[in-house]
Scaffold this motif. Structure first.
Motif, PDB file in Angstrom:
ATOM      1  N   SER A   1      -6.219  11.535  -4.925  1.00 20.06           N
ATOM      2  CA  SER A   1      -5.698  12.300  -3.797  1.00 20.06           C
ATOM      3  C   SER A   1      -6.303  13.683  -3.656  1.00 20.06           C
ATOM      4  O   SER A   1      -6.176  14.304  -2.589  1.00 20.06           O
ATOM      5  CB  SER A   1      -4.175  12.419  -3.923  1.00 20.06           C
ATOM      6  OG  SER A   1      -3.579  11.145  -4.004  1.00 20.06           O
TER       7      SER A   1
ATOM      8  N   PRO B   1       0.809  -1.224   0.000  1.00 24.13           N
ATOM      9  CA  PRO B   1       0.000   0.000   0.000  1.00 24.13           C
ATOM     10  C   PRO B   1       0.840   1.270   0.000  1.00 24.13           C
ATOM     11  O   PRO B   1       0.489   2.248  -0.665  1.00 24.13           O
ATOM     12  CB  PRO B   1      -0.826  -0.133   1.289  1.00 24.13           C
ATOM     13  CG  PRO B   1      -0.933  -1.601   1.523  1.00 24.13           C
ATOM     14  CD  PRO B   1       0.420  -2.133   1.110  1.00 24.13           C
TER      15      PRO B   1
ATOM     16  N   VAL C   1       0.946   4.122  -3.058  1.00 21.60           N
ATOM     17  CA  VAL C   1       0.666   5.540  -2.813  1.00 21.60           C
ATOM     18  C   VAL C   1       1.840   6.397  -3.263  1.00 21.60           C
ATOM     19  O   VAL C   1       1.655   7.473  -3.856  1.00 21.60           O
ATOM     20  CB  VAL C   1       0.344   5.783  -1.322  1.00 21.60           C
ATOM     21  CG1 VAL C   1       0.392   7.276  -0.987  1.00 21.60           C
ATOM     22  CG2 VAL C   1      -1.033   5.238  -0.992  1.00 21.60           C
TER      23      VAL C   1
ATOM     24  N   ALA D   1      -4.502   7.803  -7.065  1.00 24.55           N
ATOM     25  CA  ALA D   1      -4.983   7.561  -5.711  1.00 24.55           C
ATOM     26  C   ALA D   1      -6.162   8.455  -5.346  1.00 24.55           C
ATOM     27  O   ALA D   1      -6.592   8.474  -4.196  1.00 24.55           O
ATOM     28  CB  ALA D   1      -3.852   7.762  -4.700  1.00 24.55           C
TER      29      ALA D   1
ATOM     30  N   GLN E   1      -7.402   3.936   0.230  1.00 24.12           N
ATOM     31  CA  GLN E   1      -6.565   3.399   1.292  1.00 24.12           C
ATOM     32  C   GLN E   1      -7.283   2.280   2.051  1.00 24.12           C
ATOM     33  O   GLN E   1      -6.661   1.271   2.429  1.00 24.12           O
ATOM     34  CB  GLN E   1      -6.175   4.514   2.258  1.00 24.12           C
ATOM     35  CG  GLN E   1      -5.190   5.511   1.671  1.00 24.12           C
ATOM     36  CD  GLN E   1      -3.827   4.890   1.460  1.00 24.12           C
ATOM     37  OE1 GLN E   1      -3.597   4.156   0.495  1.00 24.12           O
ATOM     38  NE2 GLN E   1      -2.918   5.155   2.372  1.00 24.12           N
TER      39      GLN E   1
ATOM     40  N   ASN F   1      -7.230  -0.945  -0.209  1.00 22.56           N
ATOM     41  CA  ASN F   1      -5.907  -1.564  -0.289  1.00 22.56           C
ATOM     42  C   ASN F   1      -5.431  -2.081   1.061  1.00 22.56           C
ATOM     43  O   ASN F   1      -4.721  -3.087   1.131  1.00 22.56           O
ATOM     44  CB  ASN F   1      -4.895  -0.583  -0.888  1.00 22.56           C
ATOM     45  CG  ASN F   1      -4.985  -0.525  -2.398  1.00 22.56           C
ATOM     46  OD1 ASN F   1      -5.758  -1.271  -3.008  1.00 22.56           O
ATOM     47  ND2 ASN F   1      -4.209   0.347  -3.013  1.00 22.56           N
ATOM     48  N   SER F   2      -5.819  -1.415   2.133  1.00 21.66           N
ATOM     49  CA  SER F   2      -5.468  -1.902   3.467  1.00 21.66           C
ATOM     50  C   SER F   2      -6.150  -3.235   3.754  1.00 21.66           C
ATOM     51  O   SER F   2      -5.554  -4.135   4.369  1.00 21.66           O
ATOM     52  CB  SER F   2      -5.859  -0.873   4.530  1.00 21.66           C
ATOM     53  OG  SER F   2      -5.101   0.312   4.391  1.00 21.66           O
TER      54      SER F   2
END
Length: 205
Positions: free
Chosen positions: A84, A66, A70, A82, A94, A97-98
């Motif tokens: 962002s 991860p 990023v 991402a 996030q 992917n976590s």
């Protein structure tokens, strides 16, 4: 220049695809798991956990998929890999992917890396027997959560190469990909992307 330490078919494949997608200037260094190169002192100096991926940057070594994804996204901001510019969307990237890293990948590892958690052969056997059930449950959660055509909907993000990489493991884990239509369709779309084709060709070279 960036240097990706990888092993073919491992989770490093997600970072490999992301680098190709970004058009990054990088080189790749094979870590041969067949000869246990990941346990050599030279590689342990790069990643003390003895795992891939690791990404050498001008600022130092990055580990963990991860984080590397990023980094690739943020060093190529024009692609917005991402999401962002939107705090909520970035948090969703996030979160997804976590989950892949902390739950799905860990379940997968129970079928091959049982010595991380237990010492008895009977424990390894039990973990392997449980693998199809735990991985199926994880992929069902992904199926229910993801959007189409990409994980986050219309926007292609760093979630997509990570899911593609893990989907490549499902058959060996006793899971039938076609039972999960969204994940299966995503896998087909990903396999046709030029960046994926290039990354896989480099891993097979």
């Amino acid at each position: 220049m960036l240097n990706l330490f990888y092993s073919p078919g491992a989770c490093s494949q997600a970072s490999h695809i992301a680098l190709e997608e970004a058009g990054a200037d990088y080189k790749q260094t094979l870590v041969d798991f067949k000869t246990s190169e990941q346990t050599d002192a030279g590689f342990l100096a790069i990643n003390p956990l003895g795992r891939v991926p690791a990404l050498a940057t001008d600022a130092g070594i990055l580990t963990e998929t991860p984080a590397i994804l990023v980094y690739i996204a943020h060093t190529n901001p024009d692609l917005n890999l991402a999401l962002s510019d939107d705090p909520w969307a970035f948090a969703q990237v996030q979160s997804f992917n976590s989950f892949l890293a902390s739950t799905v990948h860990v379940n997968h590892a129970h079928g091959r890396r049982g010595s991380r958690w237990a010492d008895q052969q009977s424990s390894y056997d039990d973990m392997r027997q449980k693998l199809p059930q735990t991985m199926s449950a994880c992929i069902q959660l992904v199926e229910d959560r993801m959007q189409t055509p990409w994980v986050m909907g219309d926007a292609y993000t760093i979630c997509d190469p990570y899911l593609f990489t893990i989907a490549n493991w499902l058959e060996a884990d006793g899971v039938t990909l076609q039972n999960y239509p969204r994940v299966a369709d995503h896998h087909t779309r990903m396999a046709a992307r030029p960046a994926v084709i290039r990354a896989l060709a480099k891993e097979q070279a």
